[in-house]
Design a protein around this motif. Structure first.
Motif, PDB file in Angstrom:
ATOM      1  N   SER A 518      -0.946   1.269  21.325  1.00 58.39           N
ATOM      2  CA  SER A 518      -0.922   0.007  20.578  1.00 58.39           C
ATOM      3  C   SER A 518       0.029   0.079  19.383  1.00 58.39           C
ATOM      4  O   SER A 518       0.780  -0.864  19.125  1.00 58.39           O
ATOM      5  N   ILE A 519       0.001   1.195  18.671  1.00 60.24           N
ATOM      6  CA  ILE A 519       0.877   1.327  17.495  1.00 60.24           C
ATOM      7  C   ILE A 519       2.336   1.343  17.922  1.00 60.24           C
ATOM      8  O   ILE A 519       3.191   0.682  17.307  1.00 60.24           O
ATOM      9  N   VAL A 520       2.645   2.099  18.986  1.00 63.08           N
ATOM     10  CA  VAL A 520       4.030   2.119  19.485  1.00 63.08           C
ATOM     11  C   VAL A 520       4.448   0.720  19.923  1.00 63.08           C
ATOM     12  O   VAL A 520       5.574   0.271  19.661  1.00 63.08           O
ATOM     13  N   ILE A 573       4.982 -12.217   6.936  1.00 58.38           N
ATOM     14  CA  ILE A 573       3.683 -12.664   6.428  1.00 58.38           C
ATOM     15  C   ILE A 573       2.691 -12.860   7.575  1.00 58.38           C
ATOM     16  O   ILE A 573       1.517 -12.440   7.485  1.00 58.38           O
ATOM     17  N   LEU A 574       3.138 -13.459   8.666  1.00 61.09           N
ATOM     18  CA  LEU A 574       2.247 -13.672   9.808  1.00 61.09           C
ATOM     19  C   LEU A 574       1.845 -12.351  10.455  1.00 61.09           C
ATOM     20  O   LEU A 574       0.661 -12.114  10.752  1.00 61.09           O
ATOM     21  N   LEU A 575       2.822 -11.469  10.662  1.00 57.43           N
ATOM     22  CA  LEU A 575       2.519 -10.192  11.305  1.00 57.43           C
ATOM     23  C   LEU A 575       1.664  -9.304  10.416  1.00 57.43           C
ATOM     24  O   LEU A 575       0.902  -8.474  10.924  1.00 57.43           O
ATOM     25  N   ASP A 576       1.780  -9.442   9.103  1.00 54.57           N
ATOM     26  CA  ASP A 576       0.923  -8.661   8.204  1.00 54.57           C
ATOM     27  C   ASP A 576      -0.549  -8.950   8.475  1.00 54.57           C
ATOM     28  O   ASP A 576      -1.377  -8.037   8.528  1.00 54.57           O
ATOM     29  N   GLU A 577      -0.867 -10.238   8.635  1.00 55.71           N
ATOM     30  CA  GLU A 577      -2.262 -10.601   8.924  1.00 55.71           C
ATOM     31  C   GLU A 577      -2.672 -10.100  10.304  1.00 55.71           C
ATOM     32  O   GLU A 577      -3.789  -9.594  10.478  1.00 55.71           O
ATOM     33  N   LYS A 605      -3.380   3.454   9.390  1.00 56.62           N
ATOM     34  CA  LYS A 605      -2.830   2.577  10.426  1.00 56.62           C
ATOM     35  C   LYS A 605      -2.241   1.300   9.813  1.00 56.62           C
ATOM     36  O   LYS A 605      -1.141   0.880  10.167  1.00 56.62           O
ATOM     37  N   ALA A 606      -3.009   0.691   8.901  1.00 55.86           N
ATOM     38  CA  ALA A 606      -2.530  -0.553   8.298  1.00 55.86           C
ATOM     39  C   ALA A 606      -1.250  -0.318   7.502  1.00 55.86           C
ATOM     40  O   ALA A 606      -0.309  -1.126   7.569  1.00 55.86           O
ATOM     41  N   PHE A 607      -1.186   0.795   6.759  1.00 59.39           N
ATOM     42  CA  PHE A 607       0.013   1.069   5.978  1.00 59.39           C
ATOM     43  C   PHE A 607       1.209   1.320   6.888  1.00 59.39           C
ATOM     44  O   PHE A 607       2.317   0.830   6.624  1.00 59.39           O
ATOM     45  N   LEU A 608       1.007   2.075   7.964  1.00 60.28           N
ATOM     46  CA  LEU A 608       2.114   2.359   8.883  1.00 60.28           C
ATOM     47  C   LEU A 608       2.670   1.074   9.480  1.00 60.28           C
ATOM     48  O   LEU A 608       3.890   0.834   9.477  1.00 60.28           O
ATOM     49  N   LEU A 609       1.779   0.208   9.982  1.00 54.16           N
ATOM     50  CA  LEU A 609       2.232  -1.029  10.615  1.00 54.16           C
ATOM     51  C   LEU A 609       2.869  -1.984   9.607  1.00 54.16           C
ATOM     52  O   LEU A 609       3.913  -2.580   9.874  1.00 54.16           O
ATOM     53  N   LYS A 610       2.244  -2.126   8.433  1.00 48.16           N
ATOM     54  CA  LYS A 610       2.784  -3.059   7.440  1.00 48.16           C
ATOM     55  C   LYS A 610       4.063  -2.523   6.805  1.00 48.16           C
ATOM     56  O   LYS A 610       4.947  -3.300   6.422  1.00 48.16           O
ATOM     57  N   PHE A 611       4.175  -1.201   6.683  1.00 46.25           N
ATOM     58  CA  PHE A 611       5.408  -0.614   6.160  1.00 46.25           C
ATOM     59  C   PHE A 611       6.569  -0.922   7.101  1.00 46.25           C
ATOM     60  O   PHE A 611       7.640  -1.366   6.670  1.00 46.25           O
ATOM     61  N   VAL A 612       6.357  -0.680   8.394  1.00 46.78           N
ATOM     62  CA  VAL A 612       7.404  -0.964   9.374  1.00 46.78           C
ATOM     63  C   VAL A 612       7.724  -2.456   9.386  1.00 46.78           C
ATOM     64  O   VAL A 612       8.896  -2.863   9.441  1.00 46.78           O
ATOM     65  N   GLU A 724      -6.263  -4.911  -1.700  1.00 49.83           N
ATOM     66  CA  GLU A 724      -5.704  -4.918  -3.062  1.00 49.83           C
ATOM     67  C   GLU A 724      -4.718  -3.766  -3.238  1.00 49.83           C
ATOM     68  O   GLU A 724      -3.608  -3.948  -3.759  1.00 49.83           O
ATOM     69  N   TYR A 725      -5.128  -2.568  -2.826  1.00 46.64           N
ATOM     70  CA  TYR A 725      -4.224  -1.419  -2.921  1.00 46.64           C
ATOM     71  C   TYR A 725      -2.995  -1.622  -2.047  1.00 46.64           C
ATOM     72  O   TYR A 725      -1.873  -1.284  -2.453  1.00 46.64           O
ATOM     73  N   MET A 726      -3.188  -2.159  -0.835  1.00 46.80           N
ATOM     74  CA  MET A 726      -2.092  -2.253   0.125  1.00 46.80           C
ATOM     75  C   MET A 726      -0.954  -3.102  -0.427  1.00 46.80           C
ATOM     76  O   MET A 726       0.226  -2.720  -0.318  1.00 46.80           O
ATOM     77  N   GLU A 727      -1.273  -4.252  -1.006  1.00 44.77           N
ATOM     78  CA  GLU A 727      -0.203  -5.114  -1.505  1.00 44.77           C
ATOM     79  C   GLU A 727       0.530  -4.462  -2.666  1.00 44.77           C
ATOM     80  O   GLU A 727       1.750  -4.628  -2.810  1.00 44.77           O
TER      81      GLU A 727
END
Length: 974
Positions: A518-520, A573-577, A605-612, A724-727
Motif C-alpha cells: 500500500s505504501i509503495v 491538501i486532498l491527498l493529505d487527508e 507511516k503518516a509522516f512518510l506519506l505526507k512528506f512524499v 498538531e505535531y505533523m503540521e
C-alpha cells in the motif's frame, strides 16, 4: 420513565433484588457483601450539583464520566430497580417508583405489546452492570443519571474517594509535594542584575497567572506512600490531588478493571470499541465565559492563553500542564520554543532578501540578459507552435531570480543549518528544565495496557487454538473430574487464555505485506500525479503559444507555473487527508499491542506519506526540471509526444521559490488554519441545529439548564496530538529543507505559528472534551524526526545551491574563464549555439519569421560544442569543469556544516548547570529528610527501651509475685 439514580447500599433485609442480574452474578462469581442497587433521587432545586461537577450530595466531586445509550430491556430479561430514600418526606414518591422497569411489570399493567427482544442491547447492559460492579469493588463511587436533557443518553458519574486516590497514587508512583521547602539557587552578581532587567522589560508580555511567576522556593517532591503520609502536606485533602491527577487515577482504574463475560477480558478501551459505552472523559473545571461563572483554571486559560488578544504574551505553560497534563504541556512548550527560535531566523531571512533587492541593479548577469543590444535569439521552447524569442523578454524573471539567487543565500543556508542544531539543543535544555519543575526527574514510562483490538485478536487466536485442542481430545475418554476441571477453566475469564497467547510475526505477516504494497502504491500515485501536472504544464505552454495575443504569449511561463502550483496545492491538501486515513487503517490492521506502539507506527507511516506528498513537486522543480531535456534537434520526449520542459534562462531557482511559497502558504492558510477554524465551527452549528430541532420552543432554557457533563458530551472528542505535531513538522521541513531558495520561509512560518498557538489553545479550551492527562518526559518520536529533517536539510540545501542555482557556474566562470575578472560575458558563456538547419523533421517552428528576420543560429542554455566544431553538439569540457566544482562544493559544504552542527551539539550541554545542581540538591535533601526521620524513630525506640529497662529493674530486686502485683502491671497477678 427515566430517573436520576445513584448507587447506594441497602440494609440486609432489602438484599433480595440486585442491579446485576442474578444469573450473571453466578456466572462471574461476583457476590457483593452489601446489596448494590440503583436508587432514584428527586431533583433538589437548591443543589444543582454545582452545575454537574459534583454528585447530588454536593460534596463528592465528579472525577470521570461514562456515557451510554440506555435501551428498554427485552421482556425475557429485565432489570429490577429498587427505590429507597433516607428522607422521610420522599418516602411516598419512593414507594410509587418501587416497581419494575418497563419490559415486565409496567408493560403488562399497561396492556401494551411486549417489545421485541434485543439480545445485543441486553448483552451491552449486562456488561455495563458487571463492569460497574467491578468498579465499585475497586473502591470507586458511582452515580447514574438517565434523566438528562440529551435524548437517549445516560451518564455514570465516577468519584474516587481519598483512600482510593492514595492507593493508586502509590501504585503509579506519583511524585507529590512534601512539607519540606527549600530555596532554589539564584544567580548572583552581573547575571542577577541582567535577569532582573529582563524581567522588568518582559513583564508586560508575561501571562497574569500565579504558576508563571518566578519562584524562589520549591517543595521537595517524593513518590506518594501511604506509610509516609506524614511527610506530605495533607492540610487540605480536597486540593492535594488536583482534578488532572484525580482523572488520571480514575482512568488507570478504568483501563485495568475488566468485564469478563464470554471469556473476554475487557477494560474501558474495549468497552468503548464495542459500543458498550459511547464515551468516557473527565470534566472541564467549569465554564470559560459568562458573568456569573465561578473562577476556575479553564476560565483563566481562556483569558490568558486561548484568546487572540494575548498573542504577544508568553504561554502559561505550567498552568497548561496543570490542567491538561504533561504530554500536552510539552507540545505547547515545544511549539513556543520553535516559534521563539523562528524570530532570529526571520530577521536574517529578511536581511538576505533585502540584500538581494539592494544589489539587483548591480547584478551583471541579469543586466546582460535585460540589455537588448546583445540581441540574443533563443531556440523555441516547444515544437512547431513555439517560435524563436529574445532573451531580453525574460528580463523580469532574471531580475527576480537574483532576489533569491545571490551569494547571501549560501550564508543563509549555513546559518539555517546551525539554527536547526541550536534549536534542537535549546529544546533539550528547555525539556530538562520542565522535567525538573514538573517533578518528572527519574520518571520512566511503563508498558501500557493492551489495546482493545489486540485483545480481541488474541482472544480469536486463543479460541481457535482451544477449538483445535477440543477436536484432538474429542475421541479421547475423560474422567468426570477432568470434565469438571475443564468446565472451571472454561468458565474463568479470558484473561488467562489471552495471557498465554501472543501475536507473532506470522500472524502479522499479511498486514506487513499489505502495508508495504500500500505504501509503495501510494508513493507511486504521488509520482503519477506529479507526472500528470508536468504533462499539463507542457501541453498548456504549447497551447498558449498558439494564442494570437502578444501579452498571453509573453506571460506563458508565469501562467503555466502559477496554475500548475495551484493544482499541486489542491492535490496535496486532498491527498493529505486521504493518506492520513490510509495510514491509520494500515496501522490498525497491524494490531499493535499498546497505544504507544500504535501511535509510533501511525506517526511513521503518516509522516512518510505526507512528506512524499508535500515535497515531491518541489523536488521535481529543484533537481529534475531542465536536467534531462536533451538539446535542440535531439530532445527527450514523454510518451513520444510531450517534450520535457526547460528552466528559465535565469535558472529554476525562481520557479522553485514560487512553488515552495505557494504550497507552504496555501497549506498553512487552508489546511492548518481554515480547516481548524471552519470545520469545528461547522460541526458546532450542526449540533446546534439538531438540538434546536429536538426542542425548538424552549431551546434557550434547555441550553441554560444543562449540566457540566452534558455540555462536555456535546464537545468534540480529543483525537490526539499527532495532527498538531505533523503540521508543524511539515512546516519545519519547508523552513529548513529548501531555505536556500526562499529566505522568507521562516518569516511566514513565524506569522503562522503566532496564530497557530492561540488557535490550538482555543480549540483545546473551548472546542474539545478535556483529555485524560498523560505523563510524559519528552516529545517522543517527534524529536528523532526533527533531527532527521535537520540532517537532511543540510544535504538538500547543498544540492540546491550547487545544482539548482547558478552560484557554482558563476564562481567557475569568474576564476577560470573571465578575462576581465568580472562577471561580464557570463550569460554568453552559459549558452550554446544551434544551427536551425539541424532541426528534426516536424519540430521546426511553423512561423520562423516571427521576430521579423530569418534566424540561422539560435542559442540554448547548456555546455555543448558549437555546430561548426568537429564534435558538434557534444558535451564540452566546460560542463565537466562545472560538474566537478558542483560535486566538490556539495562534499565541502555538507561536511563543513555537519561538523559545525555537531560542534554546536557538543558545546551546548543537554542539561543546564543550575538544573543539574538543583536535582543533586533535591537528592541530598531527600537523604537528609529520611535520615532525620530514621534518627527520630531510633530516639523514640531508645526511649521506649529505656522505659522498659526501668520497669524491669524492680523485678530484678524483688520476688516475681511482688513484681506482678506492682502498679506497673495493670493486670495484676496472673
Amino acid at each position: 420513565m427515566r430517573v436520576n439514580e445513584k448507587y447506594s447500599t441497602l440494609p440486609a433485609e432489602d438484599r433480595s433484588v440486585h442491579i446485576i442480574n442474578i444469573c450473571a452474578i453466578e456466572d462471574i462469581g461476583y457476590l457483593p457483601s452489601e446489596g448494590t442497587l440503583l436508587n432514584s433521587l428527586s431533583v433538589d432545586p437548591d443543589a444543582e450539583c454545582r452545575h454537574g461537577l459534583y454528585f447530588r450530595d454536593g460534596r463528592r466531586k465528579v472525577d470521570y464520566i461514562l456515557v451510554y445509550h440506555p435501551k428498554r430491556p427485552s421482556g425475557s430479561r429485565t432489570l429490577a430497580r429498587r427505590v429507597q430514600h433516607s428522607d422521610a418526606a420522599l418516602a411516598a414518591r419512593g414507594a410509587r417508583q418501587d416497581q419494575l422497569l418497563p419490559g415486565k411489570g409496567s408493560v403488562g399493567a399497561a396492556g401494551g405489546p411486549e417489545p421485541p427482544m434485543d439480545y445485543h442491547e441486553d448483552d451491552k447492559r449486562f456488561r455495563r452492570e458487571e463492569y460497574e460492579g467491578n468498579l465499585l469493588e475497586s473502591g470507586l463511587e458511582l452515580e447514574r443519571d438517565e434523566d438528562t436533557k440529551i435524548h437517549g443518553v445516560g451518564f455514570v458519574k465516577i468519584h474516587a474517594p481519598w483512600n482510593v486516590l492514595c492507593r493508586e497514587a502509590e501504585f503509579l508512583k506519583l511524585k507529590m509535594p512534601t512539607k519540606k521547602l527549600y530555596h532554589i539557587n539564584e544567580t548572583r552578581g552581573l547575571l542577577k542584575k541582567i535577569n532582573s532587567v529582563l524581567q522588568k522589560i518582559t513583564d508586560p508580555i508575561q501571562p497574569k497567572v500565579a504558576e508563571h511567576r518566578p519562584q524562589t522556593t520549591k517543595r521537595l517532591s517524593y513518590p506518594f506512600s501511604r506509610e509516609k503520609q506524614h511527610l506530605f502536606d495533607l492540610s487540605d485533602k480536597d486540593s492535594f490531588f488536583d482534578s488532572k491527577t484525580r482523572s488520571t487515577i480514575v482512568y488507570e482504574i478504568l483501563k485495568r478493571t475488566t468485564c469478563t463475560k464470554a471469556k473476554y477480558s475487557m477494560g474501558i478501551t474495549s468497552l468503548l470499541a464495542n459500543g458498550v459505552y459511547s464515551a468516557a472523559y473527565p470534566l472541564h473545571d467549569g465554564d470559560y465565559e459568562g458573568e456569573n461563572v465561578d473562577f476556575n483554571d479553564r476560565k483563566l486559560l481562556y483569558q490568558e492563553w486561548a484568546s487572540y488578544g494575548v498573542f504577544y504574551k508568553y504561554q502559561p505553560i505550567d498552568l497548561v500542564r496543570k490542567y491538561f497534563g504533561e504530554k500536552i504541556g510539552l507540545y505547547f512548550a515545544w511549539l513556543g520554543v520553535y516559534t521563539q527560535m523562528l524570530i532570529p531566523a526571520s530577521v536574517v531571512g529578511i536581511i538576505v532578501f533585502l540584500y538581494g533587492c539592494a544589489t539587483v541593479d548591480e547584478n551583471i548577469p541579469s543586466m546582460e540578459m535585460c540589455d537588448q543590444r546583445h540581441n540574443i535569439t533563443m531556440c523555441p521552447l516547444c515544437d512547431k507552435t513555439c517560435s524563436y524569442w529574445k532573451m531580453s523578454s525574460a528580463c523580469a524573471t532574471a531580475r527576480a531570480s537574483h532576489l533569491f539567487d545571490n551569494p547571501a543565500t549560501v550564508f543563509f543556508s549555513v546559518f539555517m543549518a546551525l539554527w536547526a542544531a541550536t534549536f534542537m539543543e535549546h529544546w533539550k535544555r528547555k525539556q530538562m528544565r520542565l522535567r525538573y519543575h514538573w517533578d518528572l526527574t527519574g520518571f520512566e514510562e511503563e508498558e501500557d495496557h493492551p489495546r482493545a483490538e489486540y485483545e480481541a485478536r488474541v482472544l480469536e487466536k486463543s479460541l481457535r487454538k482451544e477449538s483445535k485442542n477440543k477436536e484432538k481430545r474429542r475421541h479421547i475418554p475423560e474422567e468426570s473430574t477432568n470434565k469438571w476441571r475443564q468446565r472451571v477453566k472454561t468458565a474463568m475469564a479470558g484473561v488467562k487464555l489471552t495471557d498465554k497467547v501472543k501475536l507473532t510475526w506470522r500472524d502479522r505477516f499479511p498486514a506487513y505485506f499489505t502495508n508495504l504494497v500500500s505504501i509503495v502504491f501510494m508513493i507511486a500515485v504521488t509520482f503519477a500525479i506529479v507526472l500528470g501536472v508536468i504533462i499539463y504544464r507542457i501541453s498548456t505552454a504549447a497551447a498558449l503559444a498558439m494564442n494570437s495575443s502578444p501579452s498571453v504569449r509573453s506571460n506563458i511561463r508565469v501562467t503555466v507555473t502559477a496554475t500548475a502550483v495551484i493544482i499541486n496545492l489542491v492535490v496535496i491538501i486532498l491527498l493529505d487527508e486521504v493518506y492520513g486515513c490510509i495510514a491509520r487503517w494500515l496501522t490498525k490492521i497491524e494490531v499493535p499491542k499498546t497505544e504507544k506502539s500504535f501511535e509510533e507506527r501511525l506517526i511513521f507511516k503518516a509522516f512518510l506519506l505526507k512528506f512524499v506528498n508535500s515535497y515531491t513537486p518541489i523536488f521535481y522543480v529543484a533537481f529534475f526540471k531542465g536536467r534531462f531535456v536533451g538539446r535542440p534537434g535531439d530532445y527527450v520526449y514523454i510518451f513520444r509526444s510531450f517534450r520535457m520542459e526547460e528552466c528559465a534562462p535565469g535558472g529554476c531557482l525562481m520557479e522553485l521559490c514560487i512553488q515552495l511559497s505557494i504550497i507552504m502558504l496555501g497549506k498553512q492558510l487552508i489546511q492548518n488554519n481554515l480547516f481548524e477554524i471552519g470545520i469545528p465551527k461547522m460541526k458546532k452549528f450542526i449540533r446546534y441545529l439538531r438540538l434546536r430541532r429536538q426542542s425548538p420552543s424552549d431551546h434557550d432554557e434547555f441550553v441554560k439548564r444543562k449540566q457540566r457533563y452534558e455540555v462536555d458530551y456535546t464537545l468534540e472528542p480529543f483525537a490526539g496530538l499527532t495532527p498538531e505535531y505533523m503540521e508543524m513538522i511539515i512546516q519545519f521541513g519547508f523552513v529548513t529543507l529548501f531555505v536556500a531558495s526562499f529566505p522568507l520561509a521562516p518569516l511566514f512560518a513565524l506569522l503562522n505559528n503566532i496564530i497557530e498557538i492561540r488557535l490550538d489553545a482555543k480549540k483545546f479550551v473551548t472546542e474539545l472534551r478535556r483529555p485524560v492527562a498523560v505523563r510524559a518526559k519528552d516529545i517522543g518520536i517527534w524529536y528523532n524526526i526533527l533531527r532527521g529533517v535537520g540532517k537532511l536539510a543540510v544535504i538538500i540545501n547543498a544540492f540546491v545551491i550547487s545544482f539548482t542555482s547558478d552560484f557554482i557556474p558563476r564562481l567557475v566562470y569568474l576564476y577560470m574563464y573571465s578575462e576581465s575578472g568580472t562577471m561580464h560575458g557570463f550569460v554568453n558563456h552559459t549558452l550554446s549555439s544551434f544551427n536551425v538547419s539541424d532541426f528534426q523533421n516536424g519540430t521546426a517552428p511553423n512561423d520562423p519569421l516571427d521576430l521579423g528576420y530569418e534566424v540561422q543560429i539560435c542559442r540554448y542554455k547548456d555546455y555543448r560544442e558549437p555546430p561548426w566544431s568537429e564534435h558538434k553538439y557534444d558535451i564540452s569540457k566546460d560542463f565537466w569543469a562545472v560538474l566537478a566544482a558542483r560535486l566538490a562544493f556539495v562534499i565541502v559544504f555538507q561536511n563543513l556544516v555537519m561538523f559545525m552542527s555537531d560542534f554546536v551539539d557538543w558545546v551546548i550541554p543537554d542539561i543546564p548547570k543550575d538544573i543539574s545542581q538543583q536535582v543533586h540538591k533535591e537528592k541530598v535533601l531527600m537523604v537528609e529528610l529520611f535520615m532525620r526521620e530514621e534518627q527520630g524513630k531510633q530516639q523514640l525506640l531508645d526511649t521506649w527501651m529505656e522505659k522498659d529497662r526501668k520497669k524491669d529493674e524492680p523485678c530484678n530486686n524483688h520476688s516475681p509475685k511482688a513484681c506482678l502485683d506492682s502498679p506497673e502491671y495493670p493486670g495484676g497477678a496472673l
